[in-house]
Design a protein around this motif. Structure first.
Motif, PDB file in Angstrom:
ATOM      1  N   ASP A  20       0.835  -1.207   0.000  1.00  0.00           N
ATOM      2  CA  ASP A  20       0.000   0.000   0.000  1.00  0.00           C
ATOM      3  C   ASP A  20       0.867   1.254   0.000  1.00  0.00           C
ATOM      4  OD1 ASP A  20      -2.425  -1.262  -0.064  1.00  0.00           O
ATOM      5  OD2 ASP A  20      -2.830  -1.075   2.076  1.00  0.00           O
ATOM      6  N   TYR A  21       1.881   1.272   0.887  1.00  0.00           N
ATOM      7  CA  TYR A  21       2.765   2.431   0.945  1.00  0.00           C
ATOM      8  C   TYR A  21       3.521   2.603  -0.361  1.00  0.00           C
ATOM      9  CZ  TYR A  21       2.273   4.082   5.720  1.00  0.00           C
ATOM     10  OH  TYR A  21       1.787   4.659   6.868  1.00  0.00           O
ATOM     11  N   MET A  22       3.991   1.521  -0.939  1.00  0.00           N
ATOM     12  CA  MET A  22       4.704   1.617  -2.209  1.00  0.00           C
ATOM     13  C   MET A  22       3.817   2.235  -3.284  1.00  0.00           C
ATOM     14  SD  MET A  22       6.831  -1.962  -2.366  1.00  0.00           S
ATOM     15  CE  MET A  22       7.393  -1.622  -4.028  1.00  0.00           C
ATOM     16  N   GLY A  28       0.815   8.492  -5.747  1.00  0.00           N
ATOM     17  CA  GLY A  28       0.252   9.665  -5.103  1.00  0.00           C
ATOM     18  C   GLY A  28      -1.264   9.631  -5.057  1.00  0.00           C
ATOM     19  N   ILE A  29      -1.875  10.721  -5.490  1.00  0.00           N
ATOM     20  CA  ILE A  29      -3.326  10.848  -5.421  1.00  0.00           C
ATOM     21  C   ILE A  29      -4.028   9.893  -6.383  1.00  0.00           C
ATOM     22  CG2 ILE A  29      -3.629  12.644  -7.165  1.00  0.00           C
ATOM     23  CD1 ILE A  29      -5.567  14.002  -5.138  1.00  0.00           C
ATOM     24  N   ALA A  30      -3.282   9.331  -7.328  1.00  0.00           N
ATOM     25  CA  ALA A  30      -3.865   8.371  -8.269  1.00  0.00           C
ATOM     26  C   ALA A  30      -3.899   6.962  -7.718  1.00  0.00           C
ATOM     27  CB  ALA A  30      -3.085   8.387  -9.590  1.00  0.00           C
ATOM     28  N   ALA A  31      -3.462   6.766  -6.456  1.00  0.00           N
ATOM     29  CA  ALA A  31      -3.562   5.469  -5.797  1.00  0.00           C
ATOM     30  C   ALA A  31      -4.838   5.432  -4.959  1.00  0.00           C
ATOM     31  CB  ALA A  31      -2.342   5.214  -4.915  1.00  0.00           C
ATOM     32  N   MET A  32      -5.679   4.466  -5.228  1.00  0.00           N
ATOM     33  CA  MET A  32      -6.984   4.387  -4.577  1.00  0.00           C
ATOM     34  C   MET A  32      -7.006   3.272  -3.547  1.00  0.00           C
ATOM     35  SD  MET A  32     -10.708   3.926  -6.429  1.00  0.00           S
ATOM     36  CE  MET A  32     -10.463   2.234  -7.009  1.00  0.00           C
ATOM     37  N   ASN A  33      -7.562   3.561  -2.379  1.00  0.00           N
ATOM     38  CA  ASN A  33      -7.744   2.551  -1.345  1.00  0.00           C
ATOM     39  C   ASN A  33      -9.181   2.046  -1.396  1.00  0.00           C
ATOM     40  OD1 ASN A  33      -8.560   2.180   1.918  1.00  0.00           O
ATOM     41  ND2 ASN A  33      -6.664   1.210   1.232  1.00  0.00           N
ATOM     42  N   VAL A  34      -9.351   0.727  -1.219  1.00  0.00           N
ATOM     43  CA  VAL A  34     -10.684   0.127  -1.225  1.00  0.00           C
ATOM     44  C   VAL A  34     -10.850  -0.627   0.085  1.00  0.00           C
ATOM     45  CG1 VAL A  34     -12.299  -1.362  -2.447  1.00  0.00           C
ATOM     46  CG2 VAL A  34     -10.551  -0.118  -3.739  1.00  0.00           C
ATOM     47  N   SER A  66      -5.625  -0.673  -4.162  1.00  0.00           N
ATOM     48  CA  SER A  66      -5.273  -1.739  -3.229  1.00  0.00           C
ATOM     49  C   SER A  66      -6.253  -1.687  -2.072  1.00  0.00           C
ATOM     50  CB  SER A  66      -3.836  -1.566  -2.727  1.00  0.00           C
ATOM     51  OG  SER A  66      -3.710  -0.340  -2.012  1.00  0.00           O
ATOM     52  N   GLY A  67      -6.244  -2.745  -1.254  1.00  0.00           N
ATOM     53  CA  GLY A  67      -7.077  -2.719  -0.068  1.00  0.00           C
ATOM     54  C   GLY A  67      -7.802  -4.021   0.179  1.00  0.00           C
ATOM     55  N   HIS A  68      -8.254  -4.198   1.437  1.00  0.00           N
ATOM     56  CA  HIS A  68      -8.978  -5.404   1.822  1.00  0.00           C
ATOM     57  C   HIS A  68     -10.330  -5.506   1.126  1.00  0.00           C
ATOM     58  CE1 HIS A  68      -6.027  -6.552   4.693  1.00  0.00           C
ATOM     59  NE2 HIS A  68      -6.262  -5.576   5.547  1.00  0.00           N
ATOM     60  N   GLY A  69     -10.845  -4.404   0.607  1.00  0.00           N
ATOM     61  CA  GLY A  69     -12.145  -4.440  -0.050  1.00  0.00           C
ATOM     62  C   GLY A  69     -12.099  -4.902  -1.492  1.00  0.00           C
ATOM     63  N   LEU A  70     -10.917  -5.138  -2.019  1.00  0.00           N
ATOM     64  CA  LEU A  70     -10.795  -5.625  -3.398  1.00  0.00           C
ATOM     65  C   LEU A  70     -10.905  -7.137  -3.442  1.00  0.00           C
ATOM     66  CD1 LEU A  70      -7.876  -3.666  -5.123  1.00  0.00           C
ATOM     67  CD2 LEU A  70     -10.264  -3.713  -5.806  1.00  0.00           C
ATOM     68  N   PHE A  71     -11.704  -7.640  -4.344  1.00  0.00           N
ATOM     69  CA  PHE A  71     -11.653  -9.050  -4.651  1.00  0.00           C
ATOM     70  C   PHE A  71     -12.011  -9.208  -6.114  1.00  0.00           C
ATOM     71  CE2 PHE A  71     -16.005 -10.663  -4.956  1.00  0.00           C
ATOM     72  CZ  PHE A  71     -15.869 -12.004  -5.308  1.00  0.00           C
ATOM     73  N   LEU A  72     -11.469 -10.219  -6.736  1.00  0.00           N
ATOM     74  CA  LEU A  72     -11.492 -10.320  -8.190  1.00  0.00           C
ATOM     75  C   LEU A  72     -12.433 -11.414  -8.660  1.00  0.00           C
ATOM     76  CD1 LEU A  72     -10.384  -9.494 -10.950  1.00  0.00           C
ATOM     77  CD2 LEU A  72      -8.406 -10.966 -10.534  1.00  0.00           C
ATOM     78  N   SER A  73     -13.243 -11.076  -9.645  1.00  0.00           N
ATOM     79  CA  SER A  73     -14.095 -12.042 -10.326  1.00  0.00           C
ATOM     80  C   SER A  73     -14.031 -11.745 -11.816  1.00  0.00           C
ATOM     81  CB  SER A  73     -15.540 -11.923  -9.841  1.00  0.00           C
ATOM     82  OG  SER A  73     -16.090 -10.670 -10.234  1.00  0.00           O
ATOM     83  N   LYS A  74     -14.573 -12.631 -12.632  1.00  0.00           N
ATOM     84  CA  LYS A  74     -14.568 -12.400 -14.074  1.00  0.00           C
ATOM     85  C   LYS A  74     -15.327 -11.126 -14.416  1.00  0.00           C
ATOM     86  CE  LYS A  74     -15.523 -14.557 -18.535  1.00  0.00           C
ATOM     87  NZ  LYS A  74     -16.117 -13.325 -19.104  1.00  0.00           N
ATOM     88  N   GLU A  75     -16.431 -10.869 -13.708  1.00  0.00           N
ATOM     89  CA  GLU A  75     -17.221  -9.672 -13.980  1.00  0.00           C
ATOM     90  C   GLU A  75     -16.412  -8.408 -13.695  1.00  0.00           C
ATOM     91  OE1 GLU A  75     -19.598 -13.112 -13.756  1.00  0.00           O
ATOM     92  OE2 GLU A  75     -18.260 -12.303 -12.210  1.00  0.00           O
TER      93      GLU A  75
END
Length: 264
Positions: A20-22, A28-34, A66-75
């Protein structure tokens, strides 16, 4: 820099804070936390693309997430066709004990290790994070068909260098910042506790073994030898990017989450 959007799926206690820090230093501001929504038992609710969609509605110009709220599916993958998805796995027994130590040191958990393990907390969390459910076959399928790269915590620097090469992103790592590291002594485990840890992580252990035997060797053959660019001090550019990111998170995203929670 690549035009791809880079997504990091943050499995708890698998180097997520460091990455996350990296991302914040890099984008910068273009890094989104979820963020996700932990429930009363300390586990996490997997709600498909809901967390991502909400964060994206506030932050449509993001280049990395990045973040704990991200999870990946085909959709979700289809929604972002020009994207690069990666995650980091960890030896399951070590990850499980690290999770307990983190809760005890940082979150004030008062439960003893034996009781916490016996309650079945955080079962197969890596499998569930990849599959969205405790389904080993689905988690393996996600690693093989949805993710662009899966790294390993015990080879973190190599993993990040390989990821950067695969994504075409010139990642740099400032080494002079505080990481989220638990410092407690490793507890002595009874045979019964070891057995319960094995039981609670059956799927994760199988997932890890499959990954180490079948996926990591292919990644290493294709991407091995890459070196991660590092610098010892946090630069002025790093500090500016981090400050902009913290301002966005604190002034926009965090208040919006509170409003969202109040209206839910």
């Amino acid at each position: 820099m690549t035009s791809k959007r880079v997504f990091f799926v943050h499995i708890p206690k698998c180097a997520g804070t460091t990455i996350d820090y990296m991302m914040r230093f890099q984008f910068g501001i273009a890094a989104m936390n979820v963020r996700d929504e932990p429930n009363k038992g300390g586990d996490h609710l997997r709600q498909g693309g809901n967390h991502l969609a909400f964060a994206n509605s506030l932050h449509p110009w993001f280049r990395a997430a990045s973040g704990h709220g991200l999870f990946l599916s085909k959709e979700i993958r289809d929604r972002y066709p020009d994207s690069f998805w990666f995650t980091i796995l960890r030896e399951p027994r070590a990850r499980y004990l690290s999770h307990f130590t983190y809760l005890a040191e940082k979150k004030g958990l008062q439960t003893k290790l034996d009781d916490w393990v016996g309650q079945g907390n955080m079962k197969n969390i890596q499998t569930r994070w990849l599959a969205g459910e405790p389904n080993l076959d689905k988690a393996i399928e996600a690693m093989e068909t949805l993710f662009d790269f899966v790294g390993r915590l015990d080879r973190l620097e190599d993993s990040l260098a390989m990821m950067a090469r695969a994504a075409g992103v010139p990642f740099t790592s400032p080494t002079g910042y505080q990481r989220n590291i638990t410092k407690g002594a490793k507890p002595e485990l009874s045979d019964s506790v070891k057995a319960m840890i094995e039981e609670n992580n059956q799927l994760d252990i199988q997932l890890w073994d499959y990954f180490c035997a079948n996926i990591w060797p292919k990644e290493e053959a294709a991407l091995g030898g890459a070196k991660l660019a590092t610098h010892d001090e946090i630069t002025l550019r790093d500090r500016m990017n981090l400050g902009l990111n913290w301002f966005w998170r604190g002034a926009v995203y965090a208040p919006a989450l509170k409003v969202r929670g109040a209206l839910a």
